[in-house]
Design a protein around this motif. Structure first.
Motif, PDB file in Angstrom:
ATOM      1  N   SER E  61       0.786  -1.130  -0.158  1.00  0.00           N
ATOM      2  CA  SER E  61       0.101   0.337  -0.043  1.00  0.00           C
ATOM      3  C   SER E  61       1.188   1.037  -0.083  1.00  0.00           C
ATOM      4  O   SER E  61       0.621   1.893  -0.597  1.00  0.00           O
ATOM      5  CB  SER E  61      -1.087   0.116   1.422  1.00  0.00           C
ATOM      6  OG  SER E  61      -1.279  -1.268   1.544  1.00  0.00           O
ATOM      7  N   GLN E 103      -6.587   1.016  -0.316  1.00  0.00           N
ATOM      8  CA  GLN E 103      -7.595   0.028   0.635  1.00  0.00           C
ATOM      9  C   GLN E 103      -8.208   0.634   1.804  1.00  0.00           C
ATOM     10  O   GLN E 103      -9.461  -0.113   1.927  1.00  0.00           O
ATOM     11  CB  GLN E 103      -5.471  -0.803   1.023  1.00  0.00           C
ATOM     12  CG  GLN E 103      -6.659  -1.630   1.870  1.00  0.00           C
ATOM     13  CD  GLN E 103      -5.270  -2.442   2.705  1.00  0.00           C
ATOM     14  OE1 GLN E 103      -4.041  -1.834   2.684  1.00  0.00           O
ATOM     15  NE2 GLN E 103      -5.201  -3.696   2.537  1.00  0.00           N
ATOM     16  N   ASP E 187      -5.715  -1.200  -4.546  1.00  0.00           N
ATOM     17  CA  ASP E 187      -5.396  -2.280  -3.501  1.00  0.00           C
ATOM     18  C   ASP E 187      -6.113  -2.857  -2.935  1.00  0.00           C
ATOM     19  O   ASP E 187      -7.256  -2.571  -2.199  1.00  0.00           O
ATOM     20  CB  ASP E 187      -4.805  -0.823  -2.722  1.00  0.00           C
ATOM     21  CG  ASP E 187      -3.919  -1.087  -1.520  1.00  0.00           C
ATOM     22  OD1 ASP E 187      -3.554  -2.667  -1.428  1.00  0.00           O
ATOM     23  OD2 ASP E 187      -3.655  -0.457  -0.816  1.00  0.00           O
ATOM     24  N   GLU E 188      -6.212  -4.486  -3.362  1.00  0.00           N
ATOM     25  CA  GLU E 188      -7.158  -5.513  -2.476  1.00  0.00           C
ATOM     26  C   GLU E 188      -8.759  -4.854  -3.109  1.00  0.00           C
ATOM     27  O   GLU E 188      -9.984  -4.721  -2.275  1.00  0.00           O
ATOM     28  CB  GLU E 188      -6.806  -5.737  -0.668  1.00  0.00           C
ATOM     29  CG  GLU E 188      -5.566  -5.769  -0.638  1.00  0.00           C
ATOM     30  CD  GLU E 188      -5.148  -6.541   0.705  1.00  0.00           C
ATOM     31  OE1 GLU E 188      -6.333  -6.892   1.352  1.00  0.00           O
ATOM     32  OE2 GLU E 188      -3.816  -6.105   1.121  1.00  0.00           O
TER      33      GLU E 188
HETATM   34 MG   LIG Z   1      -2.241  -2.874   2.229  1.00  0.00          MG
END
Ligand SMILES: [Mg+2]
Ligand SMILES: Nc1ncnc2c1ncn2[C@@H]1O[C@H](COP(=O)(O)OP(=O)(O)OP(=O)(O)O)[C@@H](O)[C@H]1O
Ligand SMILES: Nc1ncnc2c1ncn2[C@@H]1O[C@H](COP(=O)(O)OP(=O)(O)OP(=O)(O)O)[C@@H](O)[C@H]1O
Ligand SMILES: [Mg+2]
Lengths: 334, 321, 271, 334, 271
Positions: E61, E103, E187-188
């Motif tokens: 991240s 995220q 991010d995810e």
């Molecule tokens: Mg992360």
């Protein structure tokens, strides 16, 4: 898949050890912690400047009178800190002090002893604090408006009880409280100091203190963890009220009378001391040392300007500028 | 004052070593500004240097005490004080008296019992009793409202000592045919006085007059009356004696002003200090001039402002001769 | 009941076992206009992992928040450990033995890792009113707890605000697992975790189960659900539309139940 | 896996449609929205009570004078709302008004025209606001302490410029501004109303307004989305300053003089109006209607108490109690 | 370079293509004591999905926050679209054509869904200083955008605070996808999503890729990474220790690289 600690665990674990070992110095210099020292740095700078301009600034007599002058503000700032730590604010703290002072005066004048009068003052503070706390936590009303209401109501009550007139209080013990001292420490400052130390222990070394910070940091999360946030919120207002009660006794001793006209400067100064002390108004992070130093800074500022004979019109201007400059030091704060 | 020149040259030697400190009341009130200029004027005539400090607000009792304690530790040879309440400065005064430095009390008196219990010695008191000033205003109200009627009282901040004394005096001074229908607090603020007076005019359609605890608020009340188109029909009396208020008396917006001449109080205070530093014995208490200024004598008052239009006794000027 | 398309497995819904540690009957709750739960019923057994699956917004988190005392359901009955319960606060639920890892993590960002781990479980020294925190003991215990789960171990003295997404989740799970409870609820515990951390958490769950704890697991990861759980409930639009023994079902059936392609065991569409 | 909307999409989509169709009534009664109406409900209750106790309360004359008396507070409350919407607070708003008034008076007395004086007042407000904003957003200092410093500095400057004395301002146009009216609406109230309408449009119908709310709601998220949060923060303080400048002109017109008076009541009342108006001090949610009604409520309260002849000692008590009661209505707020 | 255990695939690290849309060289950043990035290098190509994997706290991240202008790296070089860039603000990165799904989601909880979707992208009517928001247009566009991704569609007029975990994530992804950019960073993105929603997001990613956008995807889900990505980078302890073409690697190799069981392509342990 490895279940032992692999050496890829490097980024933070050794850092932590290093931090523990490297100790104080690095910690102090970490910008994130500098904020905690802002008030102290500000105070030191101020002291150096004033002493350079007027050598009597650091005379024993002047230090003593500054400390005594700061005592009331220190006590109020400690109370305000507890409230601010829960992300609240107590705007009524100065009015409650006024009300407690009037109650003190009335009870004392009625012939009851000093102790009874003092207890009545504390009880008054506790009761108003309890009312604040219950309305805020149970009634779920914004602290700002509740304590603003109490600010008005408490000064009204003070006026009614005192019938609008100050009451002169002449009492040997009170006079000693106001003027007695051990070395350069006046009794009233010593009382404030003891209160600050107790407050520090409570905030950082008891469950209650942790709950206060948790409530301020994230009330939802805290209450999901089972922290009784409503009770904690109530408690901090009671604490602020009781400390306002103690401050009222110091005030009566200092000015020799119980007066119903509210001293509004104490309200803003109590919050200013807290903020200068690096405590976030959004709650969750607090120190006691910070606000105490903040209170000393504000007192030293006015004292110094008076000693230097800065003209009365220029004093508010100087106070404003210095306060902002001191706050510049807290800019490193998250 | 010219006679004092030679003696002040003698005293100015003392004055150079002996600075004077003055601690007066609230900052944002013209009454105390005038007082300050009186002090300064007298100091410059006498060749004395003076430091003047004031509380940040009229309710700042402990702040004023802090300032006095700050100055008390310093090397001043005489103090002029105008305490916010009878007792709030007592500790600082005790400190000063312990060093045998003379204290001149102006305007608001220090509570005698409190001073005694703290061993604070007041060299002299110069001022006008606020109760007496209120009483004069009450008498004047009775004069301009011979038929009596309803009046309303506008005070300063609730619980303020000066305001309370002036209002109490007024109540004593009025004749029995005048009834007080309402008392409100306007916080020494012109805008608040204007708002509250407007409200009172609505609530009391047959109101005959206002008594207002200071000139600044009095001007606000006068404005409320003129907004309502009732100038002249509703009488306004205020206390203080600011120049603006005299102007308003002249135009008829105010019916009368009880003038206390803060300028004179200030300059007499300074003179008293100079005399004390020369080792003269001061009279215990001196009445500062009070004057009811109405349309009849307003021109004279205006031309001589900030001093009174009529002569007054100044025992300190005598001492300094 | 609409025409049941020959379900291969036994619907759990009609078969509440006598030894269920948790039973929810007809729980309903609305937030203003949104009816998040419309009468959900389910149960969980001792010593088992019970999974709840469903689309986003199906009401899974809301259901477990009702169980753990965060919300009080508008109607319905919850029975825990043999008694009907009505938890007014999370504190009450915790006292009764329910520990929860919330989806929004419920960490206090400004407190340190160890303070969060021991929040409301502080170790104290001394007696009476003079009980002070044993900070050192908590720190070292916390260090152990965290190292057992996390790979990149965060310093237990650092504030939670600074942790990465997965590190936070590890702290949250540690907290719930560290204190023995009868029922441990985990709302998407591995959503933010890496491979190694996920494996550790799965191990942890298996261990907790083998120690006799009941576990309620919400997860969007079918492989995980099939791997870990003994029973699985499917939520759709605020109801538990079907319950199965995990051994008797498969991914396809569950997906069908989630999407509604397959009818559930209760007449949800009729409502 | 279905990619069309299945009918399992029931829980919220139709609800939304229903809400849109069902319209105002349901929306108003939704507890979550009740807070927005708290001030209005409070105001209505207050009006009914006062009218029942004193029939002159709703007389045209009294309504007119209430609205005129409320004008300054309305303008200040609107300015405060912008600041509070970004999770800030402007403690200097009343002092800036004082300073602007003194500048106005000084410029006007120096012989410059009314327009020049008015522009000078606005410029003063804008400059102080800019200073506040820059120090807060660039210097990253807590708004509370910066504006507290400005509070002190601005009143000091006002004292210095005015030499502590009020200056009488006699001007025909100003007199008309203070006394002229259209029906029961005084000119000054109309000005306040126009400002409120413009503010409403800016806050809810422009990009800038959305950015203000986003900055207050979650400054980190907003800036990650590319919202220039520092500039927005600065801008709201400038807005507050300019509105304080406008308020200063109304004030000078009203009292006929430019005074260096402290005006602290305006500070607390401006925040009280905002909070009573249902605006969260934590930022991100705001209305303009709310604070305007809050300001009217506070003005009507004092007016009514004075009309009823409530004694001066009982007035603060009543104000406090009513403010808390009014706030009880905001308890439904999240 | 430590002894390379005969890697079956070509390390990408030594092979920066001329047409890379993004190149990061030696980026480093420290937060106080924590060195979150210690010199990370990687690159991504146009029209491809580039995945980044790694343990929790590895710095993924942080790396993408450096790319999208949230943090400024302490040292290192970032080249985007042929130019060396130094984004001072997220705004600058966005202007240059980088859109990010963070995220922590970066939604403003108190704004409505449509306000969040159009934040800093508002549709306005009118000209000059008198440009007012076209609320109606934004609402209806938002409705379309959200319905295409979410199953339980939240009302676009409701505040984000009230949405479920997955609904929020859907809003976040909608925002990034709705506005054509050269590089989209996620991010995810599917961490909190249900099966159906995950499938839709994967479809969306494939569509964006086929439209020629470059995509940077962080995920802990290997199946997903292997399914979607063209290249994959492995991060460990603040460095990109290895990069592979997805076609030339498999889950086992990646897991080995993540855990450190397999040495990477750069001498990380030496540092
Ligand atoms: Mg992360
Ligand atoms: N406090 C609340 N106020 C209003 N609506 C809410 C609230 N909490 C949940 N909801 C709504 O209730 C519905 C169910 O939410 P919930 O969080 O239970 O879903 P979930 O099944 O946990 O979804 P996910 O898998 O995305 O976490 C959603 O539509 C959500 O918007
Ligand atoms: N603002 C910050 N202040 C201090 N430390 C930080 C900050 N942001 C990240 N870190 C630290 O940097 C390291 C890397 O964090 P990062 O969020 O990049 O990890 P990640 O690879 O995204 O992990 P995850 O998979 O859990 O999201 C962590 O140890 C974290 O604690
Ligand atoms: Mg959920």
């Amino acid at each position: 898949m490895t279940t032992t600690r692999t050496d890829t665990a490097t980024p933070s674990a050794p850092t932590a050890q290093r931090a523990r070992a490297g100790g104080l110095i690095r910690w102090v210099l970490d910008p994130a912690n500098l904020a905690d020292w802002a008030a102290l740095v500000g105070l030191v700078v101020l002291v150096v400047v004033f002493q350079a301009l007027n050598s009597s600034f650091l005379s024993a007599g002047n230090i003593q009178s500054m400390l005594v002058a700061a005592a009331i503000l220190v006590v109020l700032a400690v109370g305000q800190t507890f409230v601010v730590a829960t992300a609240g604010i107590d705007l009524s703290i100065a009015s409650v002090m006024t009300l407690a002072a009037v109650v003190f005066g009335t009870v004392f004048a009625s012939g009851a002893g000093l102790l009874v009068a003092a207890l009545a003052a504390l009880a008054t503070g506790a009761l108003v604090g309890l009312a604040n706390g219950l309305v805020i936590s149970k009634g779920r009303i914004t602290d700002f408006i509740v304590t603003l209401g109490t600010l008005s109501a408490a000064s009204g009550l003070a006026l009614i009880i005192a019938d609008g007139k100050p009451r002169t209080i002449i009492s040997g013990p009170l006079l000693r409280l106001a003027t007695g001292h051990v070395g350069i420490f006046g009794y009233s400052f010593l009382i404030a100091l003891v209160i600050a130390v107790v407050a520090h222990v409570v905030l950082f070394h008891t469950r209650f203190g942790t709950y206060v910070l948790a409530t301020g940091g994230n009330a939802e999360a805290a209450s999901a963890t089972g922290v009784p946030t409503a009770r904690i919120k109530t408690a901090v207002y009671v604490i602020a009220g009781v400390l306002a009660g103690i401050a009222s006794i110091l005030l009566v001793a200092r000015v020799g009378a119980a007066e119903p006209a509210a001293n509004t400067a104490f309200l803003l100064n109590s919050v200013a001391a807290v903020v200068l002390g690096g405590v976030s108004l959004f709650g969750g992070r607090a120190t006691i040392v910070g606000p105490v130093i903040g209170a000393l800074l504000l007192t030293a500022l006015v004292n110094g300007l008076t000693l230097l004979g800065v003209s009365q019109f220029y004093q508010p201007l100087s106070v404003g500028v210095v306060v902002v400059l001191a706050a510049f030091l807290t800019r490193f704060q998250k | 004052a010219c006679g004092s020149d030679d003696s002040s040259s003698g005293s100015s030697a003392a004055a150079q070593t002996g600075k004077v400190a003055a601690v007066i009341k609230g900052l944002d009130n013209p009454f105390f500004q005038t007082m300050e200029s009186g002090i300064k004027q007298a100091a410059s005539t006498g060749g004395t240097s003076v430091t003047i400090q004031a509380a940040t607000a009229i309710t700042d009792t402990s702040g004023q005490a802090d300032k006095l304690s700050g100055l008390a530790g310093q090397d001043y040879k005489c103090f002029i004080i105008n305490p916010i309440t009878g007792t709030n400065l007592v500790q600082g005064l005790a400190q000063i008296s312990a060093k045998n430095v003379p204290i001149v009390n102006i305007d608001s008196p220090v509570d005698a019992d409190a001073a005694k219990s703290a061993n604070a010695k007041i060299a002299t008191y110069i001022g006008t009793d606020n109760t007496a000033a209120g009483e004069l205003a009450g008498k004047q109200m009775s004069t301009i409202l011979p038929g009596g009627g309803k009046v309303a009282l506008i005070g300063g901040i609730s619980g303020d000592v000066t305001s309370g004394a002036r209002l109490d005096g007024f109540k004593k001074g009025i004749a029995s045919n005048i009834s007080i229908v309402q008392t409100v607090a306007a916080d020494w603020d012109r805008q608040t006085a204007l708002t509250k007076a407007t409200d009172i005019l609505t609530a009391q359609p047959d109101l005959k007059g206002f008594f207002v605890a200071n000139d600044d608020m009095g001007l606000g009340v006068a404005k409320a009356i003129s907004n309502a188109g009732k100038t002249g029909r509703i009488k306004v009396i205020s206390v203080d004696g600011n120049k603006d208020a005299f102007e308003a008396v002249k135009t008829g917006d105010l019916s009368a002003v009880v003038a206390q001449f803060p300028y004179v109080i200030g300059s007499m205070g300074m003179e008293a200090c100079e005399a004390a530093m020369q080792g003269k014995t001061l009279p215990q208490s001196v009445d500062a001039p009070v004057q009811v200024v109405t349309k009849d004598n307003v021109d004279k008052a205006l031309s001589s402002a900030p001093k009174p239009g009529e002569s007054y006794t100044d025992p300190f000027a005598e001492l300094l001769k | 009941m609409s025409d049941t398309t020959a379900a291969p497995a036994v619907p759990l819904i009609h078969d509440v076992p006598a030894d269920a540690i948790l039973t929810v009957e007809d729980a309903a709750i609305a937030f203003g206009q949104v009816r998040a739960l419309k009468g959900a019923s389910m149960h969980a057994r001792r010593g088992e992992v019970t999974a709840i699956v469903g689309d986003n917004g199906a009401g899974k988190s809301t259901l477990i928040r009702c169980i753990s005392g965060v919300h009080a359901p508008d109607s319905g009955r919850i029975t825990f450990d043999g008694h009907e319960v009505e938890f007014k606060t999370p504190h009450a639920a915790r006292d009764a033995g329910i520990e929860t890892v919330h989806q929004n993590l419920a960490l206090v960002e400004d407190l340190t890792v160890w303070q969060n781990l021991f929040l409301n479980r502080e170790i104290v020294r001394g007696v009476g009113p003079l009980r002070l925190l044993d900070r050192r003991a908590m720190r070292s215990r916390a260090d152990e707890m965290v190292s057992s789960l996390a790979v990149n171990v965060p310093a237990v003295g650092s504030r939670v605000r600074r942790l990465s997404g997965g590190q936070r989740q590890a702290v949250s799970i540690c907290r719930a697992a560290g204190f023995a409870s009868k029922l441990i609820i985990m709302d998407e515990p591995t959503a933010a975790l890496g491979v190694q951390e996920t494996a550790r958490v799965e191990e942890l769950i298996t261990r907790l189960k083998s120690e006799g704890h009941a576990i309620l697991l919400i997860s969007h990861n079918f492989a995980q659900v099939l791997r870990l759980s003994d029973a699985v409930w499917v939520m759709r639009a605020g109801r538990c539309v079907a319950g199965r023994r995990t051994a008797q079902t498969d991914g396809d059936e569950i997906v069908g139940l989630i999407t509604g392609a397959r009818a559930g065991d209760i007449p949800v569409e009729a409502a």
